[in-house]
Write an enzyme that holds these catalytic residues in place. Structure first.
Site, PDB file in Angstrom:
ATOM      1  N   HIS A  10       7.826   7.233   4.957  1.00 47.12           N
ATOM      2  CA  HIS A  10       6.992   8.116   5.774  1.00 47.12           C
ATOM      3  C   HIS A  10       6.180   7.294   6.775  1.00 47.12           C
ATOM      4  O   HIS A  10       5.844   6.146   6.527  1.00 47.12           O
ATOM      5  CB  HIS A  10       6.053   8.963   4.907  1.00 47.12           C
ATOM      6  CG  HIS A  10       5.216   8.169   3.965  1.00 47.12           C
ATOM      7  ND1 HIS A  10       5.680   7.721   2.746  1.00 47.12           N
ATOM      8  CD2 HIS A  10       3.939   7.725   4.058  1.00 47.12           C
ATOM      9  CE1 HIS A  10       4.732   7.048   2.133  1.00 47.12           C
ATOM     10  NE2 HIS A  10       3.661   7.025   2.905  1.00 47.12           N
ATOM     11  N   HIS A  22       0.797  -1.229   0.000  1.00 42.19           N
ATOM     12  CA  HIS A  22       0.000   0.000   0.000  1.00 42.19           C
ATOM     13  C   HIS A  22       0.828   1.277   0.000  1.00 42.19           C
ATOM     14  O   HIS A  22       0.323   2.354   0.320  1.00 42.19           O
ATOM     15  CB  HIS A  22      -0.990   0.013   1.185  1.00 42.19           C
ATOM     16  CG  HIS A  22      -2.290   0.693   0.878  1.00 42.19           C
ATOM     17  ND1 HIS A  22      -2.430   2.069   0.860  1.00 42.19           N
ATOM     18  CD2 HIS A  22      -3.490   0.201   0.549  1.00 42.19           C
ATOM     19  CE1 HIS A  22      -3.663   2.375   0.547  1.00 42.19           C
ATOM     20  NE2 HIS A  22      -4.331   1.259   0.350  1.00 42.19           N
TER      21      HIS A  22
HETATM   22  P1  5GP Z   1       1.272   5.727   1.376  1.00 45.41           P
HETATM   23  O1  5GP Z   1       0.114   4.953   0.792  1.00 45.41           O
HETATM   24  O2  5GP Z   1       2.422   5.872   0.392  1.00 45.41           O
HETATM   25  O3  5GP Z   1       1.700   5.173   2.699  1.00 45.41           O
HETATM   26  O4  5GP Z   1       0.694   7.174   1.703  1.00 45.41           O
HETATM   27  C1  5GP Z   1       1.011   8.330   1.003  1.00 45.41           C
HETATM   28  C2  5GP Z   1       0.225   9.449   1.635  1.00 45.41           C
HETATM   29  O5  5GP Z   1       0.696  10.659   1.108  1.00 45.41           O
HETATM   30  C3  5GP Z   1      -1.285   9.390   1.348  1.00 45.41           C
HETATM   31  O6  5GP Z   1      -1.987   9.317   2.590  1.00 45.41           O
HETATM   32  C4  5GP Z   1      -1.561  10.676   0.599  1.00 45.41           C
HETATM   33  O7  5GP Z   1      -2.790  11.280   0.947  1.00 45.41           O
HETATM   34  C5  5GP Z   1      -0.389  11.555   0.992  1.00 45.41           C
HETATM   35  N1  5GP Z   1      -0.015  12.534  -0.019  1.00 45.41           N
HETATM   36  C6  5GP Z   1       0.252  12.290  -1.329  1.00 45.41           C
HETATM   37  N2  5GP Z   1       0.592  13.417  -1.971  1.00 45.41           N
HETATM   38  C7  5GP Z   1       0.563  14.406  -1.033  1.00 45.41           C
HETATM   39  C8  5GP Z   1       0.805  15.815  -1.094  1.00 45.41           C
HETATM   40  O8  5GP Z   1       1.128  16.378  -2.134  1.00 45.41           O
HETATM   41  N3  5GP Z   1       0.666  16.506   0.060  1.00 45.41           N
HETATM   42  C9  5GP Z   1       0.319  15.899   1.237  1.00 45.41           C
HETATM   43  N4  5GP Z   1       0.212  16.679   2.315  1.00 45.41           N
HETATM   44  N5  5GP Z   1       0.064  14.586   1.328  1.00 45.41           N
HETATM   45  C10 5GP Z   1       0.180  13.836   0.205  1.00 45.41           C
END
Ligand code: 5GP
Length: 140
Positions: free
Chosen positions: A99, A92
């Site tokens: 992060h 996911h």
């Molecule tokens: P992952 O699925 O990779 O663990 O989560 C990535 C997270 O990054 C998602 O919850 C998504 O909403 C967040 N996200 C993606 N692009 C941006 C952005 O440009 N700004 C912010 N603040 N969050 C982002």
């Protein structure tokens, strides 16, 4: 590592709602929150997954995560939350810069939903499995 949207956020080229910053770490509101107060905590070091992160950056994240959890809980008004850290697309991960999510779990619903199809630890396999992981951990 290929550049991600978080590199642009780190350089200030695209905006974010910052909640914390130090020499190694930036934290900001997630743009697609699972609940109010959903925060992302990222190292300034640009690696895709947790296993690639340096000891120094890992320590910096570890030092600040509990404090950020306390801050998010204080403001979101709940004492329950998930810390989520995804590695790889099957797990996911959508943004390939390591992060941590801090996701409040409000009483009224929302937050992280988890599918947890628990199996049963194989008692015969477990000792060798534990030994293999122990050896790998000690060797790294
Ligand atoms: P992952 O699925 O990779 O663990 O989560 C990535 C997270 O990054 C998602 O919850 C998504 O909403 C967040 N996200 C993606 N692009 C941006 C952005 O440009 N700004 C912010 N603040 N969050 C982002």
């Amino acid at each position: 590592m290929a550049e991600t949207i978080f590199s642009k956020i780190l350089r200030g080229e695209i905006p974010c709602h910052e909640v914390y910053q130090d020499e190694h770490v930036l934290a900001f509101l997630d743009i697609g929150p699972l609940s109010k107060g959903h925060v992302l905590v990222i190292p300034k070091e640009e690696v895709a997954t947790l296993a690639e992160l340096s000891d120094e950056a890992s320590a910096a994240i570890g030092r600040v995560l509990p404090r950020l959890c306390r801050a998010v809980m204080k403001v979101s008004g709940t004492d329950q939350y998930n810390v989520l850290q995804n590695n790889g697309p099957r797990a996911h991960q959508a943004v390939f810069h390591v992060h941590f999510h801090i996701i409040p779990k409000p009483l009224e619903g929302g937050g992280l939903g988890i599918d947890w199809p628990a199996g049963q630890l194989d008692a015969e396999e477990a000792p060798a499995l534990a030994e293999a992981i122990r050896a790998a951990a000690n060797g790294s």
